[in-house]
Design a protein around this motif. Structure first.
Motif, PDB file in Angstrom:
ATOM      1  N   GLU A 140      -2.946   9.543 -23.523  1.00 38.14           N
ATOM      2  CA  GLU A 140      -3.638   9.837 -24.827  1.00 38.14           C
ATOM      3  C   GLU A 140      -3.232   9.322 -26.386  1.00 38.14           C
ATOM      4  O   GLU A 140      -3.898   9.786 -27.903  1.00 38.14           O
ATOM      5  CB  GLU A 140      -2.583  11.786 -25.357  1.00 38.14           C
ATOM      6  CG  GLU A 140      -2.043  11.998 -24.386  1.00 38.14           C
ATOM      7  CD  GLU A 140      -3.606  13.208 -23.742  1.00 38.14           C
ATOM      8  OE1 GLU A 140      -4.476  13.384 -24.676  1.00 38.14           O
ATOM      9  OE2 GLU A 140      -3.017  12.639 -21.960  1.00 38.14           O
ATOM     10  N   GLY A 141      -3.311   8.167 -26.350  1.00 31.94           N
ATOM     11  CA  GLY A 141      -3.873   7.934 -27.829  1.00 31.94           C
ATOM     12  C   GLY A 141      -5.429   7.435 -27.842  1.00 31.94           C
ATOM     13  O   GLY A 141      -6.010   7.875 -27.239  1.00 31.94           O
ATOM     14  N   ALA A 142      -4.909   6.107 -29.654  1.00 33.67           N
ATOM     15  CA  ALA A 142      -6.125   7.180 -29.805  1.00 33.67           C
ATOM     16  C   ALA A 142      -7.387   5.442 -29.245  1.00 33.67           C
ATOM     17  O   ALA A 142      -8.759   5.600 -29.349  1.00 33.67           O
ATOM     18  CB  ALA A 142      -6.193   6.406 -30.949  1.00 33.67           C
ATOM     19  N   GLN A 143      -6.242   4.296 -28.660  1.00 32.05           N
ATOM     20  CA  GLN A 143      -7.289   3.572 -28.411  1.00 32.05           C
ATOM     21  C   GLN A 143      -8.864   3.877 -26.789  1.00 32.05           C
ATOM     22  O   GLN A 143      -8.429   4.813 -26.056  1.00 32.05           O
ATOM     23  CB  GLN A 143      -6.581   2.359 -27.528  1.00 32.05           C
ATOM     24  CG  GLN A 143      -5.533   2.248 -28.924  1.00 32.05           C
ATOM     25  CD  GLN A 143      -4.130   2.658 -28.708  1.00 32.05           C
ATOM     26  OE1 GLN A 143      -4.455   3.615 -28.274  1.00 32.05           O
ATOM     27  NE2 GLN A 143      -2.935   1.874 -29.356  1.00 32.05           N
ATOM     28  N   ARG A 144      -9.557   3.301 -27.180  1.00 32.64           N
ATOM     29  CA  ARG A 144     -10.913   3.534 -26.989  1.00 32.64           C
ATOM     30  C   ARG A 144     -11.260   2.263 -25.688  1.00 32.64           C
ATOM     31  O   ARG A 144     -12.092   2.200 -25.208  1.00 32.64           O
ATOM     32  CB  ARG A 144     -12.236   3.967 -26.954  1.00 32.64           C
ATOM     33  CG  ARG A 144     -11.567   5.097 -28.495  1.00 32.64           C
ATOM     34  CD  ARG A 144     -13.172   5.590 -29.037  1.00 32.64           C
ATOM     35  NE  ARG A 144     -13.596   5.640 -28.317  1.00 32.64           N
ATOM     36  CZ  ARG A 144     -13.852   7.233 -26.949  1.00 32.64           C
ATOM     37  NH1 ARG A 144     -13.152   7.808 -27.839  1.00 32.64           N
ATOM     38  NH2 ARG A 144     -14.724   7.348 -27.128  1.00 32.64           N
ATOM     39  N   ASP A 145     -10.826   0.856 -25.738  1.00 33.22           N
ATOM     40  CA  ASP A 145     -11.096  -0.612 -25.123  1.00 33.22           C
ATOM     41  C   ASP A 145      -9.355  -0.415 -24.177  1.00 33.22           C
ATOM     42  O   ASP A 145      -8.572  -1.163 -24.739  1.00 33.22           O
ATOM     43  CB  ASP A 145     -11.722  -1.140 -25.803  1.00 33.22           C
ATOM     44  CG  ASP A 145     -12.361  -2.515 -24.782  1.00 33.22           C
ATOM     45  OD1 ASP A 145     -11.484  -2.381 -23.529  1.00 33.22           O
ATOM     46  OD2 ASP A 145     -11.842  -3.744 -25.694  1.00 33.22           O
ATOM     47  N   ILE A 146      -9.165  -0.061 -23.121  1.00 35.48           N
ATOM     48  CA  ILE A 146      -8.182  -0.327 -22.462  1.00 35.48           C
ATOM     49  C   ILE A 146      -8.512  -1.110 -21.287  1.00 35.48           C
ATOM     50  O   ILE A 146      -8.969  -1.493 -21.099  1.00 35.48           O
ATOM     51  CB  ILE A 146      -7.219   0.959 -21.732  1.00 35.48           C
ATOM     52  CG1 ILE A 146      -7.797   2.024 -23.279  1.00 35.48           C
ATOM     53  CG2 ILE A 146      -6.343   1.370 -20.915  1.00 35.48           C
ATOM     54  CD1 ILE A 146      -7.233   1.835 -23.633  1.00 35.48           C
ATOM     55  N   ALA A 147      -6.968  -2.681 -21.237  1.00 37.55           N
ATOM     56  CA  ALA A 147      -7.236  -2.615 -19.849  1.00 37.55           C
ATOM     57  C   ALA A 147      -6.452  -2.547 -19.013  1.00 37.55           C
ATOM     58  O   ALA A 147      -4.992  -2.069 -19.350  1.00 37.55           O
ATOM     59  CB  ALA A 147      -6.553  -4.252 -20.284  1.00 37.55           C
ATOM     60  N   ILE A 148      -6.136  -2.265 -17.200  1.00 39.80           N
ATOM     61  CA  ILE A 148      -5.316  -1.487 -16.623  1.00 39.80           C
ATOM     62  C   ILE A 148      -5.019  -2.982 -16.121  1.00 39.80           C
ATOM     63  O   ILE A 148      -5.836  -3.924 -15.531  1.00 39.80           O
ATOM     64  CB  ILE A 148      -5.559  -0.372 -15.875  1.00 39.80           C
ATOM     65  CG1 ILE A 148      -6.115   0.711 -16.763  1.00 39.80           C
ATOM     66  CG2 ILE A 148      -4.966  -0.519 -14.911  1.00 39.80           C
ATOM     67  CD1 ILE A 148      -6.098   1.925 -16.147  1.00 39.80           C
ATOM     68  N   VAL A 149      -3.736  -3.623 -15.676  1.00 44.84           N
ATOM     69  CA  VAL A 149      -3.421  -5.052 -15.532  1.00 44.84           C
ATOM     70  C   VAL A 149      -2.725  -4.146 -13.975  1.00 44.84           C
ATOM     71  O   VAL A 149      -1.817  -3.576 -14.218  1.00 44.84           O
ATOM     72  CB  VAL A 149      -2.946  -6.135 -15.394  1.00 44.84           C
ATOM     73  CG1 VAL A 149      -2.749  -6.762 -14.967  1.00 44.84           C
ATOM     74  CG2 VAL A 149      -3.510  -6.217 -17.619  1.00 44.84           C
ATOM     75  N   ALA A 150      -3.147  -4.636 -12.494  1.00 45.16           N
ATOM     76  CA  ALA A 150      -2.951  -4.176 -11.139  1.00 45.16           C
ATOM     77  C   ALA A 150      -2.958  -4.981 -10.801  1.00 45.16           C
ATOM     78  O   ALA A 150      -3.389  -6.393 -10.116  1.00 45.16           O
ATOM     79  CB  ALA A 150      -3.261  -3.339 -10.696  1.00 45.16           C
ATOM     80  N   GLY A 151      -1.282  -5.487  -9.732  1.00 45.37           N
ATOM     81  CA  GLY A 151      -0.639  -6.152  -8.756  1.00 45.37           C
ATOM     82  C   GLY A 151      -0.501  -6.083  -7.528  1.00 45.37           C
ATOM     83  O   GLY A 151       0.352  -4.793  -7.490  1.00 45.37           O
ATOM     84  N   GLY A 152      -1.278  -5.971  -6.191  1.00 47.54           N
ATOM     85  CA  GLY A 152      -0.508  -5.771  -5.947  1.00 47.54           C
ATOM     86  C   GLY A 152      -0.702  -3.520  -5.143  1.00 47.54           C
ATOM     87  O   GLY A 152      -1.271  -3.252  -5.398  1.00 47.54           O
ATOM     88  N   VAL A 153       1.140  -3.696  -4.409  1.00 49.20           N
ATOM     89  CA  VAL A 153       0.492  -2.769  -4.162  1.00 49.20           C
ATOM     90  C   VAL A 153       0.839  -1.503  -5.357  1.00 49.20           C
ATOM     91  O   VAL A 153       0.685  -0.782  -5.366  1.00 49.20           O
ATOM     92  CB  VAL A 153       1.759  -2.164  -3.819  1.00 49.20           C
ATOM     93  CG1 VAL A 153       3.358  -2.259  -4.277  1.00 49.20           C
ATOM     94  CG2 VAL A 153       1.804  -0.450  -2.728  1.00 49.20           C
TER      95      VAL A 153
END
Lengths: 321, 294
Positions: free
Chosen positions: B125-138
């Protein structure tokens, strides 16, 4: 479902009478409240709280749990906030628990046990005290108070002097002769015995070439230790006449009945709660169904019914005769 | 230190308020489900679709479930909830040991009981509009719901996704179809950047906020990266679970308790240190990078 009111499944531990023989074990059922969304706690005989010590304890580094064939290793290391915080912030909440609440005390000296036991037992929310003298995860090379009959007696005697509430000494399976320890605990004033704590063990990660538990060693629980625990109950039941809280890998009603037939007055459910939080209630239903089928009105009639001694001892006696 | 969100209803504020009595979420329950569909999305990677309408209503991004193995006799398996829409939830997992193999052996129509939803999830719900999602493996299994939530409120979402091989980059196309920009990395270079995903993250433009789920070494690298640049980061931790509901203290992580929390958070050590062991299952699994002390 069978009408429970027709069967007496109550279990007496000293002056404490549990309506049901099924107990959620220390460190495996929280304070009960954690499991309240999933079960009806009023159908549990009692919950044994996580052990508390004189000072706060951070506990062991992670990983603290490793799943192993037919069980698991744990090495939590008695993480707890210490008795001061516990009395001030936590204990009052236990009054809301719909079943009996049994406190658990751990320590590193005889005086620790007496000090914490006296303060905890003084609280009305606590129905009885378990003396955890057998935690394998904080001891030096696995040596615990419950490994020595004299140390066991000293802890129990010191705690006994502080309270009239039922005292349950929790014994270790990591001993040569558990019957000797049991006699020692009872002679020192224990009202009941919890048989048994976890079996020492370890696991190694062959890829990283190091132990898998942060503490290196841990305590094995689950079905893997059930026959070990059952024999311990059988031997202790022959050695003493106080109630036994049988525990170690009980997953089903038939497992629980084995422990009762070996001599346990009540049964503790630990690791099985992680497979299904409803395990204690399923086990209770199964015990009552067994009684109904065989027209057993009181669970007490089953306690120790299979405990007929040891074949080899009879043999020796015969030879001597 | 910047906070991810100033929204008073954020999950983090809720869990901090609830400490130390943070019991299992009052909305969680034993949920009986039925297997609707089952597919092997890659070798040894199973996607189980479950009929669970009541669960869909309750699930928030980052929540997890304890899957109770049929017949018991082994601890439940903690799994991130992958999808939740309509009447269907799904679980995505790798066949790694005896317990996941038992789960993977379930067939369409079989029953599966879950204890769910559990944990404190991602704050989306934060105000930021440029988000990086970092996922590894499972870890990919825990980030679809937050990606959807962030995309739904108009954020740009870049998925930095690393795996050992191209074959192991499961469901990448699904994220692209949802609207994520894909930045892929493999250890063997068989697809995307040849190297670890956190190196790829460092080569690209910084995001305003980071959400991450994956193995601990990856999360540590994300945490270091985010704190160097003062980017708020939420990390969903992997830890071996016992009960999953706060009763066994098996799954802890060291965090620093702030002076604001201290009066209501139990001390973990006799020396009065502000570093305490919090439970990943109850206080987490999502923590802020700047509160972890690992």
């Amino acid at each position: 479902m069978v009408d429970l009111s027709k069967f007496d499944v109550s279990a007496r531990i000293g002056s404490l009478v549990l309506p049901y023989p099924t107990v959620g074990l220390s460190g495996c059922y929280g304070s009960g409240a954690e499991f309240a969304p999933y079960v009806d706690l009023s159908r549990l005989g009692a919950v044994v709280l996580k052990s508390v010590t004189r000072r706060p304890r951070m506990g062991n580094p992670t990983p603290r749990i490793v799943h192993t064939p037919a069980g698991m290793l744990n090495a939590i290391g008695l993480q707890n906030p210490g008795i001061d915080w516990y009395l001030r912030h936590d204990v009052a909440k236990f009054a809301q628990t719909p079943c009996a609440t049994i406190g658990s005390v751990a320590g590193f000296s005889v005086d620790d046990y007496a000090y914490v036991c006296e303060r905890l037992a003084a609280r009305s929310e606590i129905a009885a005290i378990e003396l955890n003298i057998s935690c394998p995860n904080v001891a030096h090379e696995g040596e615990t108070f419950a490994c020595d009959p004299d140390l066991t007696a000293r802890v129990v005697r010191a705690a006994r002097a502080t309270t009239d509430k039922p005292l349950i000494a929790k014994l270790s399976p990591n001993v040569t002769d558990i019957a000797t320890i049991a006699r020692s605990a009872v002679a020192a004033g224990a009202d009941a015995l919890a048989v048994v704590n976890t079996v020492r063990g370890m696991a190694i990660d062959i890829h990283q070439r190091k132990p898998r538990l942060g503490n290196i060693t841990g305590g094995l629980s689950g079905a893997a230790i059930r026959p070990i625990a059952l024999l311990a109950v059988y031997e202790v039941a022959r050695a003493v006449s106080v109630p036994i809280l049988g525990q170690g890998g009980i997953e089903t009603a038939s497992d629980a009945l084995e422990f009762v037939l070996a001599g346990a007055t009540a049964v503790g459910i630990g690791t099985a709660n992680f497979a299904d939080p409803r395990a204690p209630m399923t086990i209770l239903d199964g015990i009552v169904a067994y009684m109904a089928q065989r027209n057993v009105r009181s669970l007490r009639d089953l306690v120790g019914a299979a405990n007929t001694g040891f074949a080899n001892i009879n043999q020796f006696e015969g030879d001597e005769g | 230190m910047r906070r991810f969100s100033d929204n008073p209803e954020s999950f983090f504020k809720i869990w901090r308020k609830s400490l130390p009595v943070a019991l299992s979420s009052p909305i969680s329950a034993v949920v009986p489900t039925r297997i609707l569909d089952r597919s092997e999305v890659a070798r040894d990677v199973i996607l189980l679709g479950l009929e669970a309408p009541e669960l869909v209503e309750k699930v928030r991004p980052g929540h997890f479930a304890m899957a109770l193995l049929p017949g018991g006799q082994a601890a439940g398996v903690a799994l991130g909830i992958y999808e939740a829409r309509g009447e269907r939830c799904s679980l995505l997992f790798f066949l790694a040991g005896d317990r996941t193999h038992r789960l993977g052996a379930l067939r369409i129509g079989d029953r599966l009981d879950l204890v769910a939803p559990l944990g404190n999830g991602f704050d989306c719900e934060g105000a930021q509009r440029d988000i990086a999602i970092v996922a590894g493996g499972v870890g990919i299994a825990s980030v679809l719901l937050p990606a959807q939530a962030l995309l739904a409120r108009g954020a740009r979402v870049r998925l930095f996704y690393g795996a050992r091989t191209a074959e192991r980059l499961v469901e990448a196309e699904r994220f692209a179809a949802e609207g994520c920009e894909l930045l892929l990395a493999t250890d063997d270079g068989s697809r995307g950047y040849n190297g670890v995903v956190t190196d790829l993250l460092a080569r690209e433009d910084a995001a305003e906020a980071i959400l991450a789920c994956g193995p601990t070494p990856m999360l540590r690298a994300v945490s270091a990266y985010a704190q160097e640049r003062n980017i708020p980061a939420q990390l969903s931790l992997e830890e071996a679970f016992g009960c999953g509901v706060g009763g066994c203290w098996g799954c802890v992580v060291p965090i620093v308790r702030t002076s604001a929390q201290a009066p209501s958070f139990p001390p973990s050590d006799a020396d009065g240190s502000d570093v305490v062991h919090a439970r990943v299952c109850v206080e987490g699994p999502v923590f802020l990078a700047n509160e972890l002390r690992w």
